[in-house]
Design a protein around this motif. Structure first.
Motif, PDB file in Angstrom:
ATOM      1  N   LEU A  30     110.312  39.121  54.427  1.00 49.91           N
ATOM      2  CA  LEU A  30     110.435  37.714  54.781  1.00 49.91           C
ATOM      3  C   LEU A  30     110.344  36.825  53.553  1.00 49.91           C
ATOM      4  CD1 LEU A  30     108.287  37.517  58.070  1.00 49.91           C
ATOM      5  CD2 LEU A  30     110.777  37.550  57.850  1.00 49.91           C
ATOM      6  N   GLY A  31     109.459  37.185  52.627  1.00 51.90           N
ATOM      7  CA  GLY A  31     109.325  36.401  51.400  1.00 51.90           C
ATOM      8  C   GLY A  31     110.611  36.375  50.584  1.00 51.90           C
ATOM      9  N   ILE A  32     111.257  37.534  50.461  1.00 49.59           N
ATOM     10  CA  ILE A  32     112.509  37.614  49.706  1.00 49.59           C
ATOM     11  C   ILE A  32     113.614  36.834  50.418  1.00 49.59           C
ATOM     12  CG2 ILE A  32     114.355  39.159  48.954  1.00 49.59           C
ATOM     13  CD1 ILE A  32     111.973  39.322  47.146  1.00 49.59           C
TER      14      ILE A  32
ATOM     15  N   PHE B 267     113.300  34.294  52.611  1.00 51.23           N
ATOM     16  CA  PHE B 267     113.043  32.853  52.550  1.00 51.23           C
ATOM     17  C   PHE B 267     113.329  32.315  51.148  1.00 51.23           C
ATOM     18  CE2 PHE B 267     109.751  33.147  56.201  1.00 51.23           C
ATOM     19  CZ  PHE B 267     110.787  33.118  57.126  1.00 51.23           C
ATOM     20  N   THR B 268     112.958  33.084  50.136  1.00 55.49           N
ATOM     21  CA  THR B 268     113.232  32.661  48.754  1.00 55.49           C
ATOM     22  C   THR B 268     114.733  32.598  48.495  1.00 55.49           C
ATOM     23  OG1 THR B 268     111.174  33.682  47.994  1.00 55.49           O
ATOM     24  CG2 THR B 268     112.831  33.197  46.327  1.00 55.49           C
ATOM     25  N   THR B 269     115.460  33.593  48.999  1.00 57.53           N
ATOM     26  CA  THR B 269     116.920  33.611  48.841  1.00 57.53           C
ATOM     27  C   THR B 269     117.555  32.398  49.501  1.00 57.53           C
ATOM     28  OG1 THR B 269     116.916  36.038  48.819  1.00 57.53           O
ATOM     29  CG2 THR B 269     119.014  34.953  49.266  1.00 57.53           C
ATOM     30  N   VAL B 270     117.127  32.103  50.728  1.00 54.96           N
ATOM     31  CA  VAL B 270     117.664  30.940  51.446  1.00 54.96           C
ATOM     32  C   VAL B 270     117.324  29.652  50.712  1.00 54.96           C
ATOM     33  CG1 VAL B 270     117.459  29.589  53.574  1.00 54.96           C
ATOM     34  CG2 VAL B 270     117.664  32.077  53.698  1.00 54.96           C
ATOM     35  N   GLY B 271     116.101  29.555  50.213  1.00 51.24           N
ATOM     36  CA  GLY B 271     115.687  28.351  49.493  1.00 51.24           C
ATOM     37  C   GLY B 271     116.475  28.131  48.216  1.00 51.24           C
ATOM     38  N   VAL B 272     116.653  29.198  47.444  1.00 52.23           N
ATOM     39  CA  VAL B 272     117.419  29.087  46.199  1.00 52.23           C
ATOM     40  C   VAL B 272     118.875  28.744  46.497  1.00 52.23           C
ATOM     41  CG1 VAL B 272     118.281  30.373  44.190  1.00 52.23           C
ATOM     42  CG2 VAL B 272     115.897  30.630  44.911  1.00 52.23           C
ATOM     43  N   ALA B 273     119.443  29.394  47.512  1.00 48.97           N
ATOM     44  CA  ALA B 273     120.839  29.116  47.879  1.00 48.97           C
ATOM     45  C   ALA B 273     121.005  27.657  48.302  1.00 48.97           C
ATOM     46  CB  ALA B 273     121.274  30.045  49.006  1.00 48.97           C
TER      47      ALA B 273
ATOM     48  N   GLY C 181     118.396  41.481  46.627  1.00 48.41           N
ATOM     49  CA  GLY C 181     118.311  42.838  47.174  1.00 48.41           C
ATOM     50  C   GLY C 181     117.666  43.800  46.200  1.00 48.41           C
ATOM     51  N   VAL C 182     118.035  43.698  44.914  1.00 41.88           N
ATOM     52  CA  VAL C 182     117.428  44.556  43.883  1.00 41.88           C
ATOM     53  C   VAL C 182     115.935  44.248  43.754  1.00 41.88           C
ATOM     54  CG1 VAL C 182     117.402  45.084  41.418  1.00 41.88           C
ATOM     55  CG2 VAL C 182     119.587  44.855  42.619  1.00 41.88           C
ATOM     56  N   MET C 183     115.586  42.960  43.784  1.00 42.24           N
ATOM     57  CA  MET C 183     114.179  42.567  43.705  1.00 42.24           C
ATOM     58  C   MET C 183     113.397  43.105  44.898  1.00 42.24           C
ATOM     59  SD  MET C 183     112.583  38.720  43.455  1.00 42.24           S
ATOM     60  CE  MET C 183     113.621  38.380  42.034  1.00 42.24           C
ATOM     61  N   LEU C 184     113.997  43.040  46.081  1.00 45.00           N
ATOM     62  CA  LEU C 184     113.341  43.560  47.279  1.00 45.00           C
ATOM     63  C   LEU C 184     113.140  45.065  47.175  1.00 45.00           C
ATOM     64  CD1 LEU C 184     112.249  43.352  50.139  1.00 45.00           C
ATOM     65  CD2 LEU C 184     114.598  43.338  50.981  1.00 45.00           C
ATOM     66  N   LYS C 185     114.125  45.757  46.662  1.00 38.84           N
ATOM     67  CA  LYS C 185     114.026  47.223  46.520  1.00 38.84           C
ATOM     68  C   LYS C 185     112.837  47.606  45.646  1.00 38.84           C
ATOM     69  CE  LYS C 185     116.270  51.039  44.103  1.00 38.84           C
ATOM     70  NZ  LYS C 185     115.801  52.106  44.984  1.00 38.84           N
TER      71      LYS C 185
END
Length: 246
Positions: free
Chosen positions: A78-80, A82-88, A57-61
Motif C-alpha cells: 500500500l505504501g508503494i 500510494f507513493t506511486t499515485v502521489g508522485v504521478a 515495482g523494482v522498489m517494491l520487489k
C-alpha cells in the motif's frame, strides 16, 4: 488468454485516453498550444508513467524481500502504491497506468508474486465498494434522463466492437475455434478502468453540463453492462469447459 487480454486492454485504454485527452483539449482551445507539442506531452506522460511504474515495482520487489509477515507486506504494498499515485499526480502523469505497471513489474520480476496478490485480495472488496460508491455518487437522475440513450449506444457499440474485434483477431492469429467464438463474450464486463477514466475525463470539459452527461452516460452503461455481462462470461467459460463444474 482472457486475463492477458484484459490487462493489455486496460493499459491500451489508458494510453489512448491520454492521447484523446490531448486532442480534446486542443479542439476546445484552438491555437493555445500547437498540436505537435500537445501530442508530444501526451506521449511523454505515457512514457514517464511507465517509467515511474517500473521504478516503483523494482522498489517494491527489493523492499518486500526483507518482509516476512503478511500484515507487514500489505503495508509495504500500500505504501508503494500510494507513493506511486502521489508522485504521478504531482507531476501530471497517469496514476492508473503507473500503478498497472507496478503490478506488471512484480509479476515478471518477483518469484513470490502470488503472495502479493493474496494479501491484496483480502482487502479488495471494501476498496471496490468505496470505488463504486464514489462512482455512484456522480449519478444525477435529472441528467441521466438525457444521457440514457447515449449510455445504451455506448453499451451496444462497445459489445459489437468487442465481439467482432476479438473474433477477427483470433481468426487472423489462427486461435482455436473456442477462442474465436467465445472470448468476445467474456470481454464484455466493464467497470474499473472505464469509471476511473471518466471521472478523470470530466475535468477536460469547460461546460459542467457536458461533463455531467459524459459521466452519467458512461456510468449508466457500466451499470447496465454489469447486470447482463456476468451471465455471458459464465456462459462463455462453460462452453469452453473452464468452469469449476467442468
Amino acid at each position: 488468454i482472457l486475463l492477458g487480454i484484459i490487462a493489455l486492454d486496460d493499459a491500451l485504454a489508458i494510453m489512448v485516453f491520454a492521447l484523446s485527452s490531448a486532442v480534446a483539449h486542443a479542439l476546445m482551445h484552438p491555437g493555445t498550444v500547437p498540436w505537435g507539442e500537445m501530442l508530444g506531452e501526451a506521449v511523454a506522460e505515457i512514457g514517464f508513467s511507465v517509467l515511474l511504474g517500473i521504478l516503483a515495482g523494482v522498489m517494491l520487489k527489493f523492499t518486500a524481500q526483507v518482509v516476512r509477515r503478511r500484515e507487514a507486506l500489505l503495508m509495504v504494498i500500500l505504501g508503494i502504491i500510494f507513493t506511486t499515485v502521489g508522485v504521478a499526480s504531482q507531476f501530471n502523469l497517469s496514476p492508473l497506468l503507473a500503478s498497472m505497471v507496478v503490478g506488471f513489474a512484480i509479476v515478471n520480476l518477483e518469484r513470490r508474486h502470488r503472495d502479493f496478490f493474496l494479501v491484496i485480495e483480502e482487502i479488495e472488496e471494501p476498496l471496490f465498494g468505496l470505488f463504486f460508491g464514489l462512482a455512484g455518487a456522480h449519478i444525477d437522475l435529472a441528467v441521466f434522463k438525457s444521457a440514457g440513450l447515449l449510455a445504451v449506444a455506448v453499451l451496444v457499440v462497445r459489445m459489437i466492437g468487442k465481439h467482432m474485434g476479438t473474433w477477427a483477431g483470433a481468426k487472423l492469429s489462427g486461435s482455436p475455434i473456442e477462442v474465436q467464438n467465445y472470448l468476445g463474450l467474456a470481454l464484455f464486463p466493464q467497470a474499473g478502468v472505464s469509471v476511473g477514466l471518466v471521472l478523470i475525463g470530466q475535468g477536460i470539459f469547460q461546460s459542467p453540463h457536458v461533463a455531467n452527461i459524459l459521466v452519467n452516460a458512461i456510468i449508466g452503461s457500466v451499470i447496465i453492462n454489469e447486470l447482463i455481462s456476468p451471465p455471458l462470461v459464465k456462459y462463455a467459460l462453460t462452453k469452453v469447459q473452464e468452469t469449476a463444474a467442468a
